[in-house]
Design an enzyme around this catalytic site. Structure first.
Site, PDB file in Angstrom:
ATOM      1  N   ASP A  45      52.599  19.081  23.575  1.00  0.00           N
ATOM      2  CA  ASP A  45      51.404  18.686  22.817  1.00  0.00           C
ATOM      3  C   ASP A  45      51.545  19.004  21.318  1.00  0.00           C
ATOM      4  O   ASP A  45      50.654  19.626  20.725  1.00  0.00           O
ATOM      5  CB  ASP A  45      50.165  19.428  23.356  1.00  0.00           C
ATOM      6  CG  ASP A  45      50.030  19.340  24.865  1.00  0.00           C
ATOM      7  OD1 ASP A  45      50.346  18.278  25.422  1.00  0.00           O
ATOM      8  OD2 ASP A  45      49.608  20.338  25.482  1.00  0.00           O
ATOM      9  N   GLU A 255      43.405  10.961  27.116  1.00  0.00           N
ATOM     10  CA  GLU A 255      43.417  12.274  26.462  1.00  0.00           C
ATOM     11  C   GLU A 255      44.344  12.195  25.246  1.00  0.00           C
ATOM     12  O   GLU A 255      44.900  11.144  24.938  1.00  0.00           O
ATOM     13  CB  GLU A 255      43.918  13.367  27.419  1.00  0.00           C
ATOM     14  CG  GLU A 255      45.362  13.154  27.864  1.00  0.00           C
ATOM     15  CD  GLU A 255      45.862  14.201  28.866  1.00  0.00           C
ATOM     16  OE1 GLU A 255      45.077  15.051  29.328  1.00  0.00           O
ATOM     17  OE2 GLU A 255      47.068  14.147  29.200  1.00  0.00           O
TER      18      GLU A 255
HETATM   19  O1  FUB Z   1      48.988  20.737  27.862  1.00  0.00           O
HETATM   20  C1  FUB Z   1      47.885  20.607  28.713  1.00  0.00           C
HETATM   21  C2  FUB Z   1      47.355  19.217  28.689  1.00  0.00           C
HETATM   22  O2  FUB Z   1      48.359  18.309  29.118  1.00  0.00           O
HETATM   23  C3  FUB Z   1      46.971  18.711  27.321  1.00  0.00           C
HETATM   24  O3  FUB Z   1      45.773  19.235  26.850  1.00  0.00           O
HETATM   25  C4  FUB Z   1      46.987  17.265  27.574  1.00  0.00           C
HETATM   26  O4  FUB Z   1      46.928  16.475  26.442  1.00  0.00           O
HETATM   27  C5  FUB Z   1      48.267  17.102  28.361  1.00  0.00           C
HETATM   28  O5  FUB Z   1      49.379  17.016  27.542  1.00  0.00           O
END
Ligand code: FUB
Length: 360
Positions: A45, A255
């Site tokens: 991320d 997301e």
């Molecule tokens: O790293 C945890 C979660 O996985 C992140 O918040 C999302 O965007 C995904 O990458």
């Protein structure tokens, strides 16, 4: 009957081989587009920013906490953040050590997920999602005088914040906006009424014909630590002006949003989650609506895909992650590659693998 069954088994086996990148790599000599930038710990991320002429990376710090994988993302049980810097793309990457630890954030129960950072008036801000002591994701803010930290967390999460994946964009006029949210494990589907519904859906809304759940956007106040005004939907619409639908898994927001401005236009980029693409939508102001424009990155190895886009020395770069080093969904590694805007405003598609011989 027997023949059809055998044919089905053979087809499944062949497609498993072709679509499993690890196996495909061996057979077809498919290579990863880029090497991992960070090898001493697992990172994911990556939110990249240019501060004081250097690139700083604010990633999640993946660990193996021994939690079994599920749709809630419980296996992403991270506990602290490290910050990294580099003077140039291809240069040495410095790990500045632990910048913020869960044990020093009073409101956090577990799971420090994807962070972002911003700078304003001599101070650096780290924004991070985590589950509070009731298991509900909220977004916190921490401050420092140094882009590499250490950061000191505010005692409470940002009032009115929820869900995950904050991405902060400071516009040319100095106004700052936070884009945030993530469905499934990120719990955004449980905030449809404005309040957290503990028994809400675990994944999508299960109504494919309903408008898709929107990424959220909120203006930040002058001191960057709280929202200024209400949280709004960053609507993604198609070229006919209709909001994308929940069943449109190839295009709808899941997301990992990010905002960058190019030629006066606002590019909202995000992950489509269960279909594993990075997609983008373009608006004429930071709040939207944003018109869906396409995919710009093919799936990476691993379930999740999460990125940031930054301009450095007149070139644009995308920071992203895959699972090359571990082969495990929750132990990821950060990478970078150049990103190209085409003359028609589109972003050139990035394939995350290359076929031996150089073909992308
Ligand atoms: O790293 C945890 C979660 O996985 C992140 O918040 C999302 O965007 C995904 O990458």
């Amino acid at each position: 009957m027997k023949k059809t069954f055998l044919k089905m088994i053979m087809l499944t086996a062949v497609s498993t081989l072709l679509f499993n990148p690890l196996i495909a790599q061996k057979i077809n000599k498919v290579k990863y587009l880029n090497p991992s930038l960070i090898k001493n710990i697992y990172t994911a991320d990556p939110s990249a920013h240019v501060f004081n002429g250097k690139i700083y990376i604010y990633p999640s710090h993946d660990i193996d906490a021994g939690v079994p994988e599920n749709d809630n993302g419980d296996h992403f049980a991270m506990r602290d953040y490290h910050i990294f810097s580099l003077d140039r793309i291809g240069g040495k990457v410095t790990d500045h050590g632990v910048a913020l630890d869960m044990k020093n954030i009073p409101w956090v129960g577990k799971q420090l997920w994807a962070p972002d950072a911003a700078y304003k008036n001599g101070k650096y801000y780290l924004y991070f999602p985590a589950k509070n002591k009731d298991g509900i994701f909220q977004i916190g803010c921490a401050t420092s005088n140094n882009p590499a930290g250490p950061f000191k967390a505010n005692p409470h999460p940002i009032t009115g914040s929820y869900s995950i994946d904050p991405a902060v964009f400071v516009d040319d006029d100095g106004k700052a906006y936070m884009y945030f949210g993530g469905i499934w494990g990120g719990q955004l589907q449980r905030w449809q009424t404005g309040k957290y519904e503990p028994n809400g859906s675990k994944t999508d809304l299960h109504n494919d014909k309903a408008p898709a759940i929107s990424c959220r956007v909120a203006k930040l106040n002058k001191n960057m630590t709280e929202f200024d005004g209400k949280v709004q939907n960053a609507l993604i619409i198609d070229s006919a002006g209709h909001q994308l639908l929940g069943g449109d898994h190839d295009r709808r927001f899941f997301e990992g949003s990010w905002m960058h401005k190019y030629m006066g236009k606002y590019y909202l980029t995000y992950s489509t989650g269960d279909t594993h693409f990075l997609a983008y939508a373009i608006g004429s102001n930071p709040i939207g609506p944003f018109v869906y424009a396409g995919h710009f990155m093919q799936p990476v190895q691993g379930w999740t895909t999460h990125h940031s886009i930054v301009k450095f020395n007149n070139k644009w770069y995308i920071f992203y992650h895959d699972t090359e080093l571990s082969g495990k969904t929750n132990l990821r590694n950060v990478k970078v590659t150049e990103l190209h805007h085409l003359s028609n405003g589109k972003i050139e598609m990035i394939n995350t693998y290359v076929i031996a011989g150089g073909k992308k």
